[in-house]
Design an enzyme around this catalytic site. Structure first.
Site, mmCIF file in Angstrom:
data_model
loop_
_atom_site.group_PDB
_atom_site.id
_atom_site.type_symbol
_atom_site.label_atom_id
_atom_site.label_comp_id
_atom_site.label_asym_id
_atom_site.label_seq_id
_atom_site.Cartn_x
_atom_site.Cartn_y
_atom_site.Cartn_z
ATOM 1 N N GLU A 98 0.874 -1.178 0.000
ATOM 2 C CA GLU A 98 0.000 0.000 0.000
ATOM 3 C C GLU A 98 0.908 1.224 0.000
ATOM 4 O O GLU A 98 1.417 1.639 1.046
ATOM 5 C CB GLU A 98 -0.920 -0.024 1.228
ATOM 6 C CG GLU A 98 -1.799 1.179 1.359
ATOM 7 C CD GLU A 98 -2.525 1.465 0.060
ATOM 8 O OE1 GLU A 98 -2.286 2.527 -0.519
ATOM 9 O OE2 GLU A 98 -3.318 0.623 -0.374
ATOM 10 N N CYS A 138 -1.363 9.407 2.526
ATOM 11 C CA CYS A 138 -0.962 8.840 1.232
ATOM 12 C C CYS A 138 -1.901 9.258 0.107
ATOM 13 O O CYS A 138 -1.500 9.265 -1.061
ATOM 14 C CB CYS A 138 -0.880 7.318 1.314
ATOM 15 S SG CYS A 138 -2.434 6.483 1.709
#
Length: 358
Positions: free
Chosen positions: A157, A191
């Protein structure tokens, strides 16, 4: 970090995610019937779900509660055991995780491994049945390399440079506020935070002024206020200031936005816009992960789409405008992990949407 951001962006999504697992677990684990070819009938076929075994979780520092708890909970829900390595950058939270999880699980069900980067590297080389890593692309490469020695399946991820595309004429206080929220929550250390904004050439001045007011509204006390989050440590603060120095040296204009503060809190970096940014600047090459927003002008929507497609596929893309032919052109013409239309960050909290990568 602001206690309100911790509540809204860590505690609430984690509790909602746990509730979603509890609500849907029986349905998710139910065997699935599959079609049988006519030549094989009256035979029957089905898929039954079994635990993989021991799952490794490498959790990041930017959301040290939710990005540790949710992978653990998902693995436990599927019947596995878990070893988790939290970030050494958030030692107080890591110690709390050890305490909390120790009251619920025995060490052979959930084990929390503390330590520095060397411990993390050794952890990544263990023979897990699956390994989940959340963090930077550079560390992700090292994790995948270590896991390959034991042929461990890996879920990475990673972050990236998630763009905002604003359709012509869509600059207004509401939209600017949504972009400012996505960019500055957790001081941009997210993110899926908007990394840069593509604004129509005719709207550039209006966007800068409106974004400035939106930031001042969100954080009326500026970087000195307790509601404005700080950068996690000196190394990342120095990295961000280095991005600004590099951009300015190469011709960019650095424009402070929001309320000014004579005495910002330690590592509370004032939010800025970067105008006239070019591809040779580090700020346009690296994921920013801070309260810095480059603004790029575009001539028409095809040029904006081409700009996005000339770069690695982003983890998220944000489009502001009507749900019309131009919007559908952006959706069809770009590839990203998720798309938010007239919002930022909100897709992450939707438990029934897939998330991560493309």
């Amino acid at each position: 970090r602001s206690r309100y951001e911790t509540s809204v962006m860590e505690i609430v999504p984690t509790v909602q995610g746990l509730d979603s697992l509890i609500r849907n677990l029986r349905r998710c684990m139910r065997p699935r019937r599959r079609h049988v070819a006519v030549t094989m009938q009256p035979g029957r076929a089905r898929v039954e779900y079994q635990p993989l075994g021991v799952i490794g979780v490498v959790a990041p520092w930017n959301y040290p509660v939710s990005l540790a708890i949710m992978p653990i909970a998902t693995a436990i829900a599927a019947g596995n055991r878990v070893m988790v390595k939290p970030s050494e950058y958030t030692p107080e939270t890591s110690a709390l995780l050890v305490q909390m999880l120790g009251t619920v699980f025995s060490p052979d069900q959930v084990a929390v491994i503390l330590g520095d980067a060397a411990v993390g590297a050794a952890f990544s080389g263990l023979a897990f049945d699956h390994l989940l890593f959340t963090g930077s692309t550079a560390v992700g490469r090292a994790v995948m390399r270590a896991a390959s020695e034991n042929l461990v399946p890996v879920t990475l991820e990673l972050g990236g440079k998630s763009p905002v595309i604003m359709a012509p004429g869509t600059v207004n206080p509401g939209n600017a506020g949504k972009i400012a929220f996505g960019k500055l929550a957790n001081a941009g250390q997210t993110c899926i935070a908007p990394d840069y904004a593509l604004i129509h050439e005719s709207d550039l001045d209006a966007f800068c002024a409106t974004y400035d007011r939106a930031v001042a509204t969100l954080y009326p006390d500026g970087p000195s206020g307790a509601d404005y989050s700080s950068v996690v440590n000196d190394r990342h603060f120095d990295r961000l200031t280095g991005l600004l120095r590099d951009a300015e040296a190469k011709g960019a204009r650095i424009v402070p936005v929001g309320a000014t503060s004579a005495q910002p809190r330690p590592r509370a970096m004032p939010p800025v816009l970067v105008l006239d940014a070019t591809d040779d600047m580090a700020v346009m090459q690296q994921e920013i992960f801070g309260p810095i927003l480059p603004v790029i002008g575009y001539r028409d929507i095809d040029a904006a789409i081409a700009y996005v497609n000339a770069r690695p596929r982003p983890l998220a893309l944000y489009y502001f405008g009507d749900d019309d032919a131009q919007c559908r052109k952006v959706l069809a013409g770009t590839t990203s992990g998720n798309v938010g239309i007239n919002n930022t960050l909100m897709h992450y909290a939707q438990d029934d949407l897939p998330f991560g990568g493309v």
